[in-house]
Design a protein around this motif. Structure first.
Motif, PDB file in Angstrom:
ATOM      1  N   PHE A  66       3.714  14.479  -6.911  1.00 28.44           N
ATOM      2  CA  PHE A  66       4.821  14.399  -5.960  1.00 28.44           C
ATOM      3  C   PHE A  66       4.297  14.314  -4.525  1.00 28.44           C
ATOM      4  CE2 PHE A  66       7.537  16.836  -3.020  1.00 28.44           C
ATOM      5  CZ  PHE A  66       8.638  15.986  -2.978  1.00 28.44           C
ATOM      6  N   LEU A  67       3.371  15.207  -4.180  1.00 26.65           N
ATOM      7  CA  LEU A  67       2.823  15.213  -2.822  1.00 26.65           C
ATOM      8  C   LEU A  67       2.091  13.909  -2.516  1.00 26.65           C
ATOM      9  CD1 LEU A  67       1.485  18.886  -2.641  1.00 26.65           C
ATOM     10  CD2 LEU A  67       3.539  17.943  -1.552  1.00 26.65           C
ATOM     11  N   LEU A  68       1.309  13.428  -3.477  1.00 23.42           N
ATOM     12  CA  LEU A  68       0.597  12.161  -3.283  1.00 23.42           C
ATOM     13  C   LEU A  68       1.580  11.009  -3.098  1.00 23.42           C
ATOM     14  CD1 LEU A  68      -2.178  12.574  -5.993  1.00 23.42           C
ATOM     15  CD2 LEU A  68      -2.565  12.445  -3.519  1.00 23.42           C
ATOM     16  N   THR A  69       2.660  11.030  -3.863  1.00 22.03           N
ATOM     17  CA  THR A  69       3.645   9.957  -3.804  1.00 22.03           C
ATOM     18  C   THR A  69       4.408   9.961  -2.487  1.00 22.03           C
ATOM     19  OG1 THR A  69       3.939  10.065  -6.210  1.00 22.03           O
ATOM     20  CG2 THR A  69       5.647   8.933  -4.950  1.00 22.03           C
ATOM     21  N   ILE A  70       4.916  11.114  -2.103  1.00 12.96           N
ATOM     22  CA  ILE A  70       5.710  11.204  -0.879  1.00 12.96           C
ATOM     23  C   ILE A  70       4.863  10.940   0.359  1.00 12.96           C
ATOM     24  CG2 ILE A  70       7.036  12.758   0.606  1.00 12.96           C
ATOM     25  CD1 ILE A  70       8.583  11.776  -1.791  1.00 12.96           C
ATOM     26  N   ILE A  71       3.701  11.599   0.437  1.00 16.48           N
ATOM     27  CA  ILE A  71       2.842  11.412   1.615  1.00 16.48           C
ATOM     28  C   ILE A  71       2.287   9.994   1.646  1.00 16.48           C
ATOM     29  CG2 ILE A  71       0.746  12.174   2.795  1.00 16.48           C
ATOM     30  CD1 ILE A  71       1.225  14.953   1.602  1.00 16.48           C
ATOM     31  N   GLY A  72       1.819   9.510   0.481  1.00 21.27           N
ATOM     32  CA  GLY A  72       1.243   8.167   0.427  1.00 21.27           C
ATOM     33  C   GLY A  72       2.246   7.089   0.786  1.00 21.27           C
ATOM     34  N   SER A  73       3.437   7.156   0.200  1.00 22.18           N
ATOM     35  CA  SER A  73       4.452   6.135   0.486  1.00 22.18           C
ATOM     36  C   SER A  73       4.923   6.213   1.934  1.00 22.18           C
ATOM     37  CB  SER A  73       5.639   6.283  -0.462  1.00 22.18           C
ATOM     38  OG  SER A  73       6.263   7.545  -0.318  1.00 22.18           O
ATOM     39  N   THR A  74       5.030   7.428   2.470  1.00 15.55           N
ATOM     40  CA  THR A  74       5.441   7.585   3.870  1.00 15.55           C
ATOM     41  C   THR A  74       4.414   6.969   4.814  1.00 15.55           C
ATOM     42  OG1 THR A  74       6.642   9.625   3.351  1.00 15.55           O
ATOM     43  CG2 THR A  74       6.078   9.247   5.653  1.00 15.55           C
ATOM     44  N   LEU A  75       3.134   7.159   4.507  1.00 15.66           N
ATOM     45  CA  LEU A  75       2.083   6.565   5.332  1.00 15.66           C
ATOM     46  C   LEU A  75       2.113   5.036   5.263  1.00 15.66           C
ATOM     47  CD1 LEU A  75      -0.941   8.948   4.597  1.00 15.66           C
ATOM     48  CD2 LEU A  75       0.417   8.806   6.694  1.00 15.66           C
ATOM     49  N   VAL A  76       2.324   4.501   4.059  1.00 14.33           N
ATOM     50  CA  VAL A  76       2.395   3.041   3.912  1.00 14.33           C
ATOM     51  C   VAL A  76       3.581   2.484   4.687  1.00 14.33           C
ATOM     52  CG1 VAL A  76       2.813   1.141   2.296  1.00 14.33           C
ATOM     53  CG2 VAL A  76       1.209   2.965   1.694  1.00 14.33           C
ATOM     54  N   MET A  77       4.738   3.121   4.530  1.00 14.79           N
ATOM     55  CA  MET A  77       5.931   2.667   5.245  1.00 14.79           C
ATOM     56  C   MET A  77       5.765   2.835   6.755  1.00 14.79           C
ATOM     57  SD  MET A  77       9.075   3.886   2.761  1.00 14.79           S
ATOM     58  CE  MET A  77       8.584   5.622   2.692  1.00 14.79           C
ATOM     59  N   GLY A  78       5.180   3.973   7.152  1.00 16.86           N
ATOM     60  CA  GLY A  78       4.929   4.189   8.570  1.00 16.86           C
ATOM     61  C   GLY A  78       3.989   3.142   9.135  1.00 16.86           C
ATOM     62  N   GLY A  79       2.946   2.810   8.378  1.00 14.03           N
ATOM     63  CA  GLY A  79       2.013   1.779   8.813  1.00 14.03           C
ATOM     64  C   GLY A  79       2.699   0.441   8.989  1.00 14.03           C
ATOM     65  N   ALA A  80       3.588   0.097   8.059  1.00 14.76           N
ATOM     66  CA  ALA A  80       4.318  -1.174   8.147  1.00 14.76           C
ATOM     67  C   ALA A  80       5.216  -1.199   9.383  1.00 14.76           C
ATOM     68  CB  ALA A  80       5.152  -1.390   6.886  1.00 14.76           C
ATOM     69  N   LEU A  81       5.893  -0.099   9.659  1.00 10.33           N
ATOM     70  CA  LEU A  81       6.789  -0.029  10.814  1.00 10.33           C
ATOM     71  C   LEU A  81       6.013  -0.115  12.126  1.00 10.33           C
ATOM     72  CD1 LEU A  81       9.155   2.783   9.490  1.00 10.33           C
ATOM     73  CD2 LEU A  81       9.788   0.390   9.875  1.00 10.33           C
ATOM     74  N   VAL A  82       4.856   0.512  12.165  1.00  6.11           N
ATOM     75  CA  VAL A  82       4.020   0.463  13.372  1.00  6.11           C
ATOM     76  C   VAL A  82       3.511  -0.963  13.610  1.00  6.11           C
ATOM     77  CG1 VAL A  82       1.837   1.224  14.391  1.00  6.11           C
ATOM     78  CG2 VAL A  82       3.357   2.888  13.298  1.00  6.11           C
ATOM     79  N   ILE A  83       3.065  -1.627  12.557  1.00  3.43           N
ATOM     80  CA  ILE A  83       2.595  -3.010  12.699  1.00  3.43           C
ATOM     81  C   ILE A  83       3.741  -3.919  13.133  1.00  3.43           C
ATOM     82  CG2 ILE A  83       1.656  -5.004  11.453  1.00  3.43           C
ATOM     83  CD1 ILE A  83       0.057  -3.017   9.749  1.00  3.43           C
TER      84      ILE A  83
END
Length: 311
Positions: A66-83
């Motif tokens: 759960f932690l890997l999924t939530i943190i990992g997906s949030t980082l990926v989505m955050g990275g996309a939004l920043v780019i």
């Protein structure tokens, strides 16, 4: 010296530090598009939760996943939004609602912004790789669709940019579900379809509200290219497409199906009223608020009706 005995210079310095902190937090929130990022975390969690529910798995047994999924997906989505912010700096400079982003003001250099976006994306994929590869694949589909196909290719050229961009948001529950189980189950497929269809009228409502800003920035949103009447018709069609979807989620119980159907009918009535309104912008704002509450309530309800106390 001030009246309470604290030197004015120190008070001024303290106020400046406080203002700088507030400004930094505002810049970070704008850079990551805070409300958008948070809104995308809920479907990931819902997908994960429902996968546990339908496989009969225990949450405690999958806490690490759960932690890997939530943190990992949030980082990926955050990275996309920043780019996205990095690439769209010229558009954001023109539009009133985005001209205070740190990429426009220069508070955060563009090279730093791009670096942050790339680093977050890589870290996110690394964390997700410790779950299941299917989750990584869906996360990549979402990232690639949003960054490459939407931001860099279609947004400025085609009104279909909304359809393309909707894919990136729609895969979020699939990321959560497939961290546990294969995504071929009817439930994650319906979750994908609900978010995909919902995003069309939701985005059209925003585009109507900000039509003149999009026009000035030369972004090919539907209201800009084809006008409000065409946009209204398409909103009604997409909202009508939501009507049958809750019935495919009968496994969540009658309560969910009834409430979801009532919300769908309510939104359809609101959308049809647009053909009789004299204030298109006010109508678009009502649709926007309805859409935000609709998707939040719907996905929270999926969690609530599957809590142990309702079994």
């Amino acid at each position: 010296m001030s009246q309470n005995g604290i030197p004015s210079a120190l008070k001024g310095k303290s106020a400046a530090i406080s203002n700088n902190r507030s400004g930094l937090m505002a810049d970070i929130k704008a850079l990551f598009k805070g409300p958008v990022l948070i809104a995308n975390v809920l479907p990931v969690f819902t997908g994960f939760w429902l996968a546990l529910y339908f496989t009969g798995a225990s949450f405690s047994d999958y806490l690490n996943v759960f932690l890997l999924t939530i943190i990992g997906s949030t980082l990926v989505m955050g990275g996309a939004l920043v780019i996205n912010n990095w690439y769209d700096v010229d558009i954001d400079t023109v539009m009133d609602r985005t001209k205070h982003r740190p990429t426009v003001t220069g508070h955060i250099p563009l090279k730093v912004v791009l670096t942050i976006g790339i680093v977050l994306t890589v870290l996110g994929f690394i964390l997700l790789s410790f779950t299941r590869w299917e989750a990584v694949i869906y996360a990549f589909v979402g990232w690639f669709t949003y960054v490459i196909l939407y931001t860099m290719w279609s947004k400025r050229r085609y009104t279909l940019n909304t359809v393309i961009g909707a894919v990136s948001g729609a895969v979020t529950p699939l990321i959560g579900w497939t961290a546990i189980e294969s995504g071929t189950h009817i439930v994650p497929i319906m979750l994908f379809l609900i978010i995909f269809v919902f995003q069309m009228p939701h985005t059209f409502a925003i585009a109507m509200k900000k039509c003149e800003e999009y026009r000035a920035a030369k972004v090919a949103m539907l209201p800009v290219v084809h006008g409000f009447e065409m946009t209204k018709r398409q909103m009604v069609v997409y909202i009508a497409c939501l009507l049958p979807l809750p019935f495919y989620l009968g496994s969540l119980g009658l309560t969910f199906v009834v409430i979801a159907t009532v919300m769908n009918l309510g939104w359809l009535i609101v959308s049809i009223s647009g053909f009789f309104t004299k204030d298109d912008l006010k109508w678009a704002q009502i649709n926007f608020l309805y859409s935000v509450n609709y998707i939040t309530i719907l996905f929270l309800m999926m969690i609530v009706v599957t809590l142990p106390i309702f079994k």
